[in-house]
Design a protein around this motif. Structure first.
Motif, short mmCIF file in Angstrom:
data_model
loop_
_atom_site.label_atom_id
_atom_site.label_comp_id
_atom_site.label_asym_id
_atom_site.label_seq_id
_atom_site.Cartn_x
_atom_site.Cartn_y
_atom_site.Cartn_z
N SER A 19 0.83 -1.20 0.00
CA SER A 19 0.00 0.00 0.00
C SER A 19 0.87 1.25 0.00
O SER A 19 2.01 1.24 0.48
CB SER A 19 -0.93 0.00 1.22
N LEU A 78 -2.62 4.63 4.97
CA LEU A 78 -2.29 3.77 3.84
C LEU A 78 -3.36 3.92 2.77
O LEU A 78 -4.57 3.95 3.09
CB LEU A 78 -2.21 2.30 4.28
N TRP A 87 -4.98 2.18 -0.48
CA TRP A 87 -5.08 0.90 -1.18
C TRP A 87 -6.23 0.95 -2.16
O TRP A 87 -7.32 1.42 -1.79
CB TRP A 87 -5.32 -0.23 -0.17
N PRO A 135 -2.50 0.66 -4.21
CA PRO A 135 -1.43 1.65 -4.28
C PRO A 135 -1.58 2.57 -5.49
O PRO A 135 -2.06 2.15 -6.55
CB PRO A 135 -0.15 0.79 -4.38
N HIS A 168 -9.24 5.03 -3.96
CA HIS A 168 -8.40 4.32 -3.01
C HIS A 168 -9.06 4.32 -1.64
O HIS A 168 -9.64 5.34 -1.22
CB HIS A 168 -7.01 4.96 -2.90
#
Length: 587
Positions: free
Chosen positions: A227, A245, A247, A249, A293
């Protein structure tokens, strides 16, 4: 990210690994998949996984799911059949991945001993046939595979001549078809030397085994499934800043060349994304975005009991005290803020209640043990709760003149998480919001000034009634609608002329002038038919008038409007204006 795990089920996978009599290549692939699933489970089961085995044909064992136990059970039941064909597997992946669209990052993980195949189905034979025919429709599926991330877990020994030759051919396939892929293999070991300095035959014992396969999986996760870690900042308060983070990426964005810039520019988001303000979700709407994301809090995973014990005994470092300038006019406010910072940043201590009734000091007691991750404050939880409760989104800056917005997203299972939508680079990418760098607060308006937000277009092209005649049934339906209104005149006179003008403008826009003559003939036949059935005189007059107006060359202008026939033969201005406003222009 949807991921397909493909396992080579050819008979060659049943070979025993040299120096590892307890392992076959298929058993090592099974253990590698189990370890890959363990890593995905530790990361929160964010990936949608599918399991496939391939030989001369490809078979989907488990469709896309987040229930990794299904894949654990299915991978143990894979049986070898015959020789392998990598190209058949890639063609099957195209049809399976087609449901995910092109905006998702699609992954393909292949566990194989790098068999090349035989005769016409071999990779070498395909490369010879493919050379010079890249643009043929027969190989159009390869352009779709070029959007995937291919990861090959190559199970083999570097001392095996067939394996090393196969690695070269696999790399040639990636290069010739312009595929985004990587070959993961065990590192080449240097020859061992004895005490006399002479080289000895290397042992296969440590080159390919369970540990070596686990290392390949760790490299795969570090390369393709790590990530993106950034710092999310909201305001100037120091506790409103935390690492998060993203995710899946983020991937670099290639900004096309513009006037004054000769080459395309590759941009990546900054390591620090900052909240600029908050907007209602109804104002933002659904603009075009580059990617979406999840925004997840970064959790420090405790690896061992010793590390947890040492972490609990470690002293918390105090921040350096800021030296304030007494001559600053805001010295009092800065001093108060500094006291507040020191109060919240100091270590908790065990104290108790003391003092008289007139002067009671309340002292809180805290446990001396370290706080768990659930007890620590979390910026993501605070931001998610506020945005979900207020039905708003946070406008964030992800780079120079590059923005996105964070909002609380609820999926079909009623699970809510923070979602980041990254907009295309630029400050004027949402037309109805205007320039994002010029947004401000409603309280900043001057007395008597009205807020022009959101920016509304004078005339929206998509708000006009569009006419689509791709199929014959669509045109027939529109003509029948005009005839239905014709039979109900004079009650439906305005609706009749509105639909008639809509069809006329669409025909003129498409250059379909023959439709106007055909429609005029149809109205004349309908007029004669209604006259025989005893229809009202008003109905027949309007039909005859409409047929005459359709044939006039003056009405071939797309901006002109056919208005109803008035008693006396001359339509009044008010009826003409009303009909024109009702019909509207169509572009």
């Amino acid at each position: 990210m949807p991921t397909i795990i493909a396992v080579d089920a050819s008979i060659s996978m049943l070979r025993q690994v040299p120096g590892r009599n307890e392992h076959t290549y298929l058993s090592l692939a099974t253990k590698g998949i189990q370890h890959l699933l363990d890593n995905f489970t530790a990361a929160g089961k964010l990936e949608h996984l599918a399991l496939m085995s391939y030989t001369m044909t490809a078979e989907l064992k488990v469709d896309f799911t987040r229930d990794y136990d299904q894949i654990r059970q299915a991978v143990k039941k894979i049986e070898t059949v015959d020789k392998s064909c990598l190209l058949t597997m890639l063609k099957t992946c195209v049809s399976i991945m087609s449901t995910w669209g092109a905006q998702n990052v699609l992954q393909l993980v292949v566990f194989t001993d790098c068999g090349l195949g035989f005769c016409s189905t071999s990779i070498s034979g395909f490369l010879e046939t493919y050379a010079g025919k890249e643009a043929d429709p027969e190989y159009a599926w390869l352009r779709t595979v070029a959007n995937y991330n291919l990861n090959f877990i190559c199970l083999g020994l570097h001392s095996d001549l067939f394996f090393t030759r196969a690695l070269v051919v696999y790399q040639q396939l990636l290069d010739a078809a312009a595929l985004k892929g990587q070959l993961f293999m065990t590192p080449v070991k240097n020859p061992e030397t004895n005490e006399n300095g002479t080289s000895t035959t290397p042992s296969h014992k440590s080159e390919l085994g369970r540990t070596a396969v686990f290392e390949l999986i760790e490299r795969l996760c570090e390369t393709s499934y790590k990530s993106t870690e950034v710092t999310l900042k909201c305001g100037s308060y120091f506790r409103m800043e935390a690492p998060v983070l993203l995710w899946p990426p983020t991937i670099p964005y290639e900004q096309p060349a513009v006037l004054g810039v000769d080459v395309a520019q590759v941009r990546q988001i900054d390591q620090r994304i900052e909240v600029c303000g908050f907007l209602a979700l109804s104002d933002i709407g659904s603009p075009a975005t580059l990617s979406r994301h999840w925004v997840l809090p970064k959790v420090e995973r405790e690896k061992s009991t010793a590390s947890r014990r040492s972490a609990g005994m470690a002293a918390v470092a105090k921040p350096a005290k800021l030296i304030l300038d007494t001559s600053n006019p805001n010295y009092v406010l800065e001093s108060l803020e500094q006291d507040i910072r020191e109060f919240y940043a100091k270590d908790p201590k065990d104290t108790e209640e003391s003092g008289d009734d007139a002067d009671v000091t309340i002292v809180l007691k805290h446990s001396t043990g370290p706080q768990t991750e659930q007890q620590k404050e979390c910026l993501c939880v605070l931001l998610h709760g506020a945005l979900k409760m207020e039905n708003m989104a946070a406008l964030v800056r992800v780079g120079e003149k590059w923005y996105g917005f964070i909002y609380a997203f609820t999926d079909g299972k009623k699970k809510s998480n923070l979602m980041l939508n990254i907009l295309p680079p630029g400050s004027n990418v949402i037309p109805w919001l205007g320039d994002l760098e010029l947004l401000g607060f409603a309280e900043d308006l001057a007395p008597g000034e009205t807020a022009s937000f959101p920016v509304r277009a004078d005339r929206r092209s998509y708000s006009q009634s569009s006419v689509v005649w791709i199929r014959q049934a669509s045109l027939q339906s529109d003509v029948q609608k005009v005839l239905r209104h014709a039979k109900k005149m004079p009650d439906k006179t305005q609706h009749f002329y509105k639909e008639l003008n809509r069809i006329r403008r669409a025909a003129l826009a498409l250059g379909f002038v023959e439709l106007l003559e055909a429609l005029a003939m149809l109205l004349e036949k309908e007029c004669a038919h209604l006259s025989l059935n005893g229809a009202s005189n008003e109905c027949t007059v309007q039909l005859q008038h409409a047929a005459t107006e359709l044939r006039k060359t003056s009405n071939r202008d797309i901006k002109s409007t056919i208005v109803p026939h008035q008693r006396g033969g001359v339509p009044d201005a008010s009826s003409s204006a009303a009909a024109a406003s009702t019909a509207g222009y169509m572009y």
